[in-house]
Scaffold this active site. Structure first.
Site, mmCIF file in Angstrom:
data_model
loop_
_atom_site.group_PDB
_atom_site.id
_atom_site.type_symbol
_atom_site.label_atom_id
_atom_site.label_comp_id
_atom_site.label_asym_id
_atom_site.label_seq_id
_atom_site.Cartn_x
_atom_site.Cartn_y
_atom_site.Cartn_z
ATOM 1 N N ASP A 175 -3.054 -4.646 0.626
ATOM 2 C CA ASP A 175 -2.215 -6.207 1.438
ATOM 3 C C ASP A 175 -3.304 -6.670 2.416
ATOM 4 O O ASP A 175 -3.424 -7.765 2.976
ATOM 5 C CB ASP A 175 -0.504 -6.473 1.192
ATOM 6 C CG ASP A 175 -0.333 -5.267 1.648
ATOM 7 O OD1 ASP A 175 -0.435 -4.161 2.593
ATOM 8 O OD2 ASP A 175 1.095 -4.932 1.812
ATOM 9 N N MET A 195 1.561 -1.075 -0.073
ATOM 10 C CA MET A 195 0.172 -0.298 0.123
ATOM 11 C C MET A 195 0.714 1.239 0.429
ATOM 12 O O MET A 195 2.471 1.441 0.167
ATOM 13 C CB MET A 195 -1.293 0.245 1.488
ATOM 14 C CG MET A 195 -1.540 -1.361 1.221
ATOM 15 S SD MET A 195 -2.569 -1.820 2.911
ATOM 16 C CE MET A 195 -4.297 -0.021 2.669
ATOM 17 N N HIS A 196 0.577 2.339 0.098
ATOM 18 C CA HIS A 196 0.850 3.684 -0.052
ATOM 19 C C HIS A 196 1.587 4.291 -1.379
ATOM 20 O O HIS A 196 1.800 5.527 -1.526
ATOM 21 C CB HIS A 196 1.219 3.831 1.138
ATOM 22 C CG HIS A 196 0.627 3.410 2.835
ATOM 23 N ND1 HIS A 196 -0.087 3.786 2.797
ATOM 24 C CD2 HIS A 196 1.000 1.973 3.625
ATOM 25 C CE1 HIS A 196 -0.617 2.993 4.240
ATOM 26 N NE2 HIS A 196 0.158 2.167 4.408
#
Length: 501
Positions: free
Chosen positions: A239, A80-81
């Site tokens: 995830d 992520m991110h």
């Protein structure tokens, strides 16, 4: 019917094929590197993700002995991110800047100054931290203007792989909610924040529920991967949320404890709950119309990997010749050490820290070292220190009135019976082990199954496909040792040291 799940992780891609009863038919994985051209930077090549994905899909299909037309649907999960910038030719403009990158610390302050601290936190429901897409885009705008001006679309890591598989640009609510450019309460891109930061609104993709079919395998991707052209592809999830689906943490009261590269304590929320002190994260869940509360530490399994790579060459050599995982050897060594490691305590702040301190400048270390301590003590201290850090997150959940009735172990750390027992003892709670270890890829496959009607709901999917294979109960004598260390020593170390970093 068979389903495929892909997880575009930080260190590798994982591909899993399962039947509708949750029996894993085949798995494959391939690693790729993280580049750090300058200390504090963390980048990856999106095309290496794609090469690893293609190779792993081919390997899984070959191992399964299935015809690719037997795969009913495919789901995606991913780290992520991170930020992938795409030009109009649909190719990356530069390497992806991933979640562990620290270059945008000053842009986090700029974010607060431009938007307003109170307004920013009210909209995004999360502290502004480096490595997230919002501050990263500000850094690119200020430092790589030519690249910034060439942006056509901004994607999260798994969504780049979707683009390569289907030709479709899209994302899902769970992953988008972790960019710091998203209105978590109202479940949409925040036009107010995007405008205030002077970012191109048209660059952000359309958002779908995680179980929604958003495209199908293209002819070109079919030729490159061996997948059947026309196979449905669902939106998937970040995830953490996909892993929660894969272990069954989709209802309030159920938490998951993930020890992967990073670590997370995660639970489902039926109603939005936000920590007013911004010590933990609130994101959208992969489960429709639900949210999740997540405490995230940056160096969980990564801490033990650091030790393995620098001080466990013999285990790596022995493991290679005997086909034994070096981590199993390290775990066995740690079993010989008493709980509490004779006062040796590890702070797992190797990349700074998120929850609960939100301090990118924090540093790791060992405390309480004496002549009596051996190499084995260091191994166990790392394992215990990671769980103490996760306990910090769990305490905030309890402070917010979030009730936790059971905890499910996730990630590579769940393979170690010792690490699961340490969690049971430090959390003072039974720790449940489920059958499938690659839960993010498995969760992505279950999301795909719901999308094409193999299951009528996520609850049905988890009920039919997830199997519990073990429970570690707390040893209350050990739990009392850990409780004393946690309350009297560990919790005091960060506030005592923070001014020296």
């Amino acid at each position: 019917m068979y389903l495929m799940g892909l997880d575009i992780g930080t260190s590798n891609v994982k591909v899993l094929i399962t039947d509708e009863r949750g029996n894993v038919i085949a798995e494959s994985a391939e690693e790729y590197p993280i580049y750090s051209p300058i200390p504090g930077y963390a980048e990856q090549d999106p095309d290496l993700w794609w090469e690893a994905t293609k190779n792993s899909i081919k390997a899984a299909l070959k191992s399964s002995k299935l015809n690719s037309s037997e795969i009913s649907a495919l789901g995606l999960s991913g780290q992520m991110h991170g930020t992938v910038l795409i030009g109009r030719n649909m190719k990356p403009l530069r390497p992806a800047i991933i979640w562990s990158d620290k270059r945008s610390i000053s842009q986090c302050y700029e974010f607060y100054k431009t938007v307003g601290r109170e307004k920013a936190l009210k909209i995004v429901c999360n502290p502004i931290m480096p490595g997230f897409m919002g501050p990263t885009l500000l850094w690119i705008k200020e430092n790589e203007s030519k690249t910034f001006n060439g942006i056509f679309k901004v994607l999260l890591p798994k969504d780049y792989i979707r683009l390569k598989l289907t030709g479709i640009i899209a994302t899902d609510f769970s992953d988008a909610s972790a960019t710091l450019l998203f209105d978590v309460r109202n479940r949409n891109w925040s036009d107010e924040i995007i405008s205030a930061l002077n970012l191109p609104r048209e660059a952000f993709p359309e958002i779908f529920e995680s179980t929604s079919i958003v495209g199908s395998i293209s002819k070109e991707a079919s030729e490159e991967t061996g997948l059947h052209a026309g196979t449905p592809v669902v939106a998937g999830a970040g995830d953490s949320q996909a892993g929660a689906v894969g272990c069954g943490a989709i209802k309030a009261g159920v938490a998951s404890s993930n020890i992967g590269t990073g670590g997370q304590i995660f639970t489902t929320l039926d109603e939005l709950t936000v920590d007013a002190k911004n010590r933990v994260h609130t994101f959208c869940h992969a489960a429709p119309n639900r949210w999740c509360l997540q405490g995230a530490i940056l160096s969980a399994g990564l801490s033990l990997r650091w030790f393995r790579d620098n001080f466990a060459q013999m285990e790596k050599i022995v493991g290679a010749f005997s086909h034994i995982n070096p981590y199993d050897l390290l775990s066995k060594e740690a079993e010989a050490v008493e709980p509490g490691c004779g006062g040796l305590i590890f702070l797992p702040y190797l990349l700074g820290e998120r929850s609960p301190h939100m301090d990118p400048r924090a540093r790791g270390g060992f405390f309480g070292l004496t002549l009596q301590h051996s190499r084995q003590h260091f191994i166990r201290a790392i394992m215990e220190g990671v769980v103490y850090a996760l306990r910090d997150c769990l305490e905030i959940f309890r402070e917010l009135g979030v009730k936790i009735e059971k905890i499910i172990a996730r990630g590579g750390g769940s393979r170690s019976n010792l690490w699961r027992q340490i969690q049971a003892d430090i959390f003072r709670s039974p720790i449940i082990k489920t059958k499938v270890e690659e839960d993010s890829a498995f969760g992505a496959a279950l999301l795909a199954g719901v999308g094409v009607g193999v299951y009528s709901s996520l609850e049905k999917a988890c009920g039919e496909a997830i199997e519990t294979i073990g429970i570690n109960e707390p040893d209350w004598e050990r739990a009392e040792i850990y409780e004393r260390i946690y309350n009297e020593v560990y919790r005091n170390l960060y506030p005592s040291l923070k001014n020296y970093w």
